[in-house]
Design an enzyme around this catalytic site. Sequence first.
Site, PDB file in Angstrom:
ATOM      1  N   GLU A   1     -14.211  -0.744  -4.533  1.00  7.30           N
ATOM      2  CA  GLU A   1     -12.861  -0.257  -4.873  1.00  7.30           C
ATOM      3  C   GLU A   1     -12.415   0.787  -3.844  1.00  7.30           C
ATOM      4  O   GLU A   1     -13.149   1.728  -3.543  1.00  7.30           O
ATOM      5  CB  GLU A   1     -12.866   0.344  -6.287  1.00  7.30           C
TER       6      GLU A   1
ATOM      7  N   ALA B   1       0.358  -7.557 -16.909  1.00 12.30           N
ATOM      8  CA  ALA B   1      -1.044  -7.122 -17.007  1.00 12.30           C
ATOM      9  C   ALA B   1      -1.862  -8.025 -17.941  1.00 12.30           C
ATOM     10  O   ALA B   1      -3.014  -8.356 -17.640  1.00 12.30           O
ATOM     11  CB  ALA B   1      -1.121  -5.665 -17.472  1.00 12.30           C
TER      12      ALA B   1
ATOM     13  N   ALA C   1      -3.025 -10.929 -10.075  1.00  9.14           N
ATOM     14  CA  ALA C   1      -1.654 -11.412 -10.262  1.00  9.14           C
ATOM     15  C   ALA C   1      -1.194 -12.305  -9.117  1.00  9.14           C
ATOM     16  O   ALA C   1      -0.187 -13.010  -9.255  1.00  9.14           O
ATOM     17  CB  ALA C   1      -0.693 -10.230 -10.418  1.00  9.14           C
TER      18      ALA C   1
ATOM     19  N   MET D   1       2.931  -1.516 -21.560  1.00  9.70           N
ATOM     20  CA  MET D   1       3.574  -2.469 -22.467  1.00  9.70           C
ATOM     21  C   MET D   1       2.691  -3.704 -22.562  1.00  9.70           C
ATOM     22  O   MET D   1       2.408  -4.347 -21.546  1.00  9.70           O
ATOM     23  CB  MET D   1       4.980  -2.826 -21.955  1.00  9.70           C
TER      24      MET D   1
ATOM     25  N   HIS E   1       6.105  -5.791 -10.760  1.00  9.35           N
ATOM     26  CA  HIS E   1       5.371  -6.991 -11.172  1.00  9.35           C
ATOM     27  C   HIS E   1       5.210  -8.035 -10.065  1.00  9.35           C
ATOM     28  O   HIS E   1       5.371  -9.228 -10.329  1.00  9.35           O
ATOM     29  CB  HIS E   1       6.102  -7.671 -12.341  1.00  9.35           C
TER      30      HIS E   1
HETATM   31  C1  LIG Z   1       4.265   1.552 -12.469  1.00 10.40           C
HETATM   32  C2  LIG Z   1       3.863   0.227 -13.045  1.00 10.40           C
HETATM   33  C3  LIG Z   1       4.261  -0.098 -14.336  1.00 10.40           C
HETATM   34  C4  LIG Z   1       3.891  -1.318 -14.892  1.00 10.40           C
HETATM   35  N1  LIG Z   1       4.143  -1.550 -16.212  1.00 10.40           N
HETATM   36  C5  LIG Z   1       3.550  -2.607 -16.820  1.00 10.40           C
HETATM   37  C6  LIG Z   1       3.565  -2.734 -18.230  1.00 10.40           C
HETATM   38  O1  LIG Z   1       4.086  -1.868 -18.946  1.00 10.40           O
HETATM   39  N2  LIG Z   1       2.971  -3.813 -18.790  1.00 10.40           N
HETATM   40  C7  LIG Z   1       2.359  -4.768 -18.038  1.00 10.40           C
HETATM   41  O2  LIG Z   1       1.842  -5.734 -18.590  1.00 10.40           O
HETATM   42  N3  LIG Z   1       2.320  -4.669 -16.689  1.00 10.40           N
HETATM   43  C8  LIG Z   1       2.870  -3.592 -16.072  1.00 10.40           C
HETATM   44  N4  LIG Z   1       2.767  -3.443 -14.721  1.00 10.40           N
HETATM   45  C9  LIG Z   1       2.165  -4.527 -13.925  1.00 10.40           C
HETATM   46  C10 LIG Z   1       0.673  -4.695 -14.129  1.00 10.40           C
HETATM   47  O3  LIG Z   1       0.064  -3.455 -14.339  1.00 10.40           O
HETATM   48  C11 LIG Z   1       0.092  -5.403 -12.898  1.00 10.40           C
HETATM   49  O4  LIG Z   1       0.710  -6.661 -12.741  1.00 10.40           O
HETATM   50  C12 LIG Z   1      -1.409  -5.656 -13.027  1.00 10.40           C
HETATM   51  O5  LIG Z   1      -2.075  -4.498 -13.445  1.00 10.40           O
HETATM   52  C13 LIG Z   1      -1.953  -6.120 -11.693  1.00 10.40           C
HETATM   53  O6  LIG Z   1      -3.349  -6.335 -11.771  1.00 10.40           O
HETATM   54  P1  LIG Z   1      -4.161  -6.866 -10.514  1.00 10.40           P
HETATM   55  O7  LIG Z   1      -5.561  -7.030 -10.944  1.00 10.40           O
HETATM   56  O8  LIG Z   1      -3.433  -8.035  -9.960  1.00 10.40           O
HETATM   57  O9  LIG Z   1      -4.018  -5.732  -9.412  1.00 10.40           O
HETATM   58  P2  LIG Z   1      -4.336  -4.169  -9.510  1.00 10.40           P
HETATM   59  O10 LIG Z   1      -4.537  -3.737 -10.893  1.00 10.40           O
HETATM   60  O11 LIG Z   1      -3.307  -3.484  -8.694  1.00 10.40           O
HETATM   61  O12 LIG Z   1      -5.756  -4.023  -8.788  1.00 10.40           O
HETATM   62  C14 LIG Z   1      -5.943  -4.104  -7.405  1.00 10.40           C
HETATM   63  C15 LIG Z   1      -7.087  -3.172  -7.043  1.00 10.40           C
HETATM   64  O13 LIG Z   1      -7.570  -3.489  -5.756  1.00 10.40           O
HETATM   65  C16 LIG Z   1      -7.802  -2.289  -5.038  1.00 10.40           C
HETATM   66  N5  LIG Z   1      -7.712  -2.601  -3.615  1.00 10.40           N
HETATM   67  C17 LIG Z   1      -6.609  -2.941  -2.906  1.00 10.40           C
HETATM   68  N6  LIG Z   1      -6.936  -3.166  -1.625  1.00 10.40           N
HETATM   69  C18 LIG Z   1      -8.260  -2.970  -1.512  1.00 10.40           C
HETATM   70  C19 LIG Z   1      -9.185  -3.054  -0.437  1.00 10.40           C
HETATM   71  N7  LIG Z   1      -8.789  -3.400   0.800  1.00 10.40           N
HETATM   72  N8  LIG Z   1     -10.492  -2.771  -0.668  1.00 10.40           N
HETATM   73  C20 LIG Z   1     -10.898  -2.420  -1.920  1.00 10.40           C
HETATM   74  N9  LIG Z   1     -10.071  -2.327  -2.972  1.00 10.40           N
HETATM   75  C21 LIG Z   1      -8.767  -2.611  -2.776  1.00 10.40           C
HETATM   76  C22 LIG Z   1      -6.733  -1.350  -5.522  1.00 10.40           C
HETATM   77  O14 LIG Z   1      -7.084  -0.008  -5.260  1.00 10.40           O
HETATM   78  C23 LIG Z   1      -6.686  -1.707  -7.008  1.00 10.40           C
HETATM   79  O15 LIG Z   1      -7.619  -0.960  -7.748  1.00 10.40           O
HETATM   80  C24 LIG Z   1       3.142  -2.250 -14.123  1.00 10.40           C
HETATM   81  C25 LIG Z   1       2.752  -1.917 -12.825  1.00 10.40           C
HETATM   82  C26 LIG Z   1       3.093  -0.691 -12.286  1.00 10.40           C
HETATM   83  C27 LIG Z   1       2.644  -0.352 -10.895  1.00 10.40           C
END
Ligand SMILES: Cc1cc2nc3c(=O)[nH]c(=O)nc-3n(C[C@H](O)[C@H](O)[C@H](O)COP(=O)(O)OP(=O)(O)OC[C@H]3O[C@@H](n4cnc5c(N)ncnc54)[C@H](O)[C@@H]3O)c2cc1C
Length: 642
Positions: A99, A621, A609, A159, A576
């Site tokens: 991470e 999420a 995502a 949410m 998103h």
């Molecule tokens: C402000 C905000 C509000 C939101 N509100 C909502 C909500 O209310 N309800 C909902 O359902 N969704 C919401 N979302 C969207 C939802 O949270 C995301 O779509 C979802 O969490 C994405 O998950 P993921 O696993 O795709 O990526 P992420 O959870 O972003 O995980 C990616 C991870 O990879 C790591 N990473 C990136 N590059 C590297 C690298 N080169 N080496 C090592 N690690 C790396 C990052 O640090 C991060 O920890 C919101 C998002 C944000 C930003």
Amino acid sequence: MATIGGSTLSAFAMNTKARLGNNRLTWLTVVAVSILLKRALKARSRTKLIADARQVAREVKEDLEFDEYDIIIIGGGTAGCVLAARLSEDPSLRVLLLEAGQSGRTLKETRIPVAYSLLFRTKHVHQLYTEAQDSANGKRKFWPRAKMLGGCSSINAQMAQIGAPADFDRWGDIIDDDAWKWHNLQRYFRKYEKYVPHPEFPDVDLSVKGKDGPVEIGYFSEVSEGSKLFIKACQRVGIPYSPDFNTSKGTLGVNKVMTFIDEKGTRVSSESAYLTHEVLARPNLKVVVNATVTKIITEKVGDKVKAVGAEFAKSQNGTRYRVKSRREVIVSAGAVHSPHILLLSGIGPAAELEKHNIPVALDLPGVGDNLVDHPVVDLYYKNRYKDSPLHVKPKSIPDVFRLIASTLQYQILRTGALATNFGESAAFVRSDDRKLFSESDYPDKLNDTTSADNSPDLEIFTTPMAYKDHGDFTFPMHTFAVHAVLLRPKSKGTLTLRSASPWDAPVLNPNYLKEPEDLQKLVRGVRLITKIAKEEPLASRLDLGDKEALLDSDTHLKTDEELAELIKERVETLYHPTTTCKMAPLEQGGVVDSHLRVYGVKGLRVCDASIFPEIVSGHTAAAVLASAEHLADIIRSELRNA
Ligand SMILES: Cc1cc2nc3c(=O)[nH]c(=O)nc-3n(C[C@H](O)[C@H](O)[C@H](O)COP(=O)(O)OP(=O)(O)OC[C@H]3O[C@@H](n4cnc5c(N)ncnc54)[C@H](O)[C@@H]3O)c2cc1C
Ligand SMILES: *[C@@H]1O[C@H](CO)[C@@H](O)[C@H](O)[C@H]1NC(C)=O
Ligand SMILES: *[C@@H]1O[C@H](CO)[C@@H](O)[C@H](O)[C@H]1NC(C)=O
Ligand SMILES: *[C@@H]1O[C@H](CO)[C@@H](O)[C@H](O)[C@H]1NC(C)=O
Ligand SMILES: CC(=O)N[C@H]1CO[C@H](CO)[C@@H](O)[C@@H]1O
């Protein structure tokens, strides 16, 4: 490290102090709030996290063997934490999670429901910007993405809304695999979920809710009076009440939203839910923080490409480390960074890679393509009762006292201004609903982009006060805000490389509003807000007589053309982004197959995502969590059958 302890005041207190200046009273209150919060949250630092890379990896030098793992997961975000916990349940699998950021749960801004936006401009969040948006008045848009364990689940609005069931039927159709259709995939929503009943919401059908998953959800957030009245006003304009947005009948209707907030009023992130003490204590799991992956290492095996490991570093000029994977590498770095890492590793459109002198490991045109996001437009109203949580960002001494009172209330009762997730109530509607948008007002028949007749393409949600610039700008008066989201945009964009350096953010262009019908649908959404705002019992709470220029008191008088201008000016991200490593057939721009294996590369998957075949018509999420639970099962059954 920004722990909640000792003399270290976190950004929360620092922000408060910065706004108030440097007098002694302020300092005392800041210290008092900090101590109260520290006691309230009892967060412990994660001793099992590994920050010293030498414990798990060797430096990149020619004469060294490299440490080996069965599975390397890149990115400890929403999906990555699920995968690390589920895959390490098998003690014979050695799992390494890399991470880029630090622990999320040790930061109190990720624990207190209201506080997440305070992290947006800190080192715990990637400060990304889109390219200038040609169809949205040429502005660049801020795109915060979390850089910490839990990923965006540590900073999102909490949410807990899944999307429409038919969204997943579409996923199954696109990839031609029933396992992704709702009737099968729903078991993975149940698997991560632990719904905790709430006496004020007795109509939720418990038989369709998860009971013993790690992710607690429920109705434990604070809801402002305005958001409650919004639900009633919506019903009066013709939007039905929905007892639960999950329904197989579809998600249309209005209600308070469930949240990823537990009974104690604290955020549930995928780190807090999945990387528990017990999980971190597993000898076969290593969780490394401060480890930014710079590339996936590939080898040519015959005419095949194979992923065999990863390289990472703490910082741009820091030592590079390398680890080897015996079985596979899973990229879970989110919809921005997963395609970025693939491109940096030579997996992507050949022309794009050659432009940056990156040796092509595999020409895969879909990587970074199909970038799509939910655009949102905010409308701002006066709150006549002056009871908005304005004091959470205190600007005066009375505000500071109110903040102390709210902090005490939060500590003792787990309610009050600190316990709102901001996105409080929501209505899911269709832009072609003739009850809401009459044929005489809106004769145009717009292309239907929804996943089914009972799926929405617009969401209208409320926040207990207005803000701009992602929370940087707070209004000087008490406000209430209502927001319109386009859930199924037709406009798509691209993610490409800025340079061959892993430390340069990629070029992001979601092409907001490029397709004229996206704008037309948002006009309907904004028009609907203006109608709801004039409907009782909400209307008497909002002072439409206040003609302050910052407010939308007269927006209902605007023509559709004027609303379109307002939308182009105000449109922002709902945070998103999806679909940049799309799960689809190769010839349709797909990057991964239905087992999330990257086409043409052995031992490499993507899970987050970015794999969404289409963006869901809800919040993202939940679908990420379910996809990760599903992949963990796929991998385990592959291993059993191997
Ligand atoms: C402000 C905000 C509000 C939101 N509100 C909502 C909500 O209310 N309800 C909902 O359902 N969704 C919401 N979302 C969207 C939802 O949270 C995301 O779509 C979802 O969490 C994405 O998950 P993921 O696993 O795709 O990526 P992420 O959870 O972003 O995980 C990616 C991870 O990879 C790591 N990473 C990136 N590059 C590297 C690298 N080169 N080496 C090592 N690690 C790396 C990052 O640090 C991060 O920890 C919101 C998002 C944000 C930003
Ligand atoms: C990670 O790096 C940052 C910045 O270099 C440092 O402040 C922090 O202490 C490191 N985290 C850990 C857990 O060592
Ligand atoms: C890393 O080194 C390069 C030149 O070698 C320099 O331009 C850059 O500023 C350094 N980056 C950091 C973060 O120190
Ligand atoms: C519907 O889509 C078609 C094909 O993309 C397009 O030509 C047409 O203009 C669209 N209709 C509207 C009303 O935007
Ligand atoms: C798919 C699913 O879980 N649907 C249920 C959601 O909740 C309603 C009741 O509120 C049930 O009727 C649905 O079956």
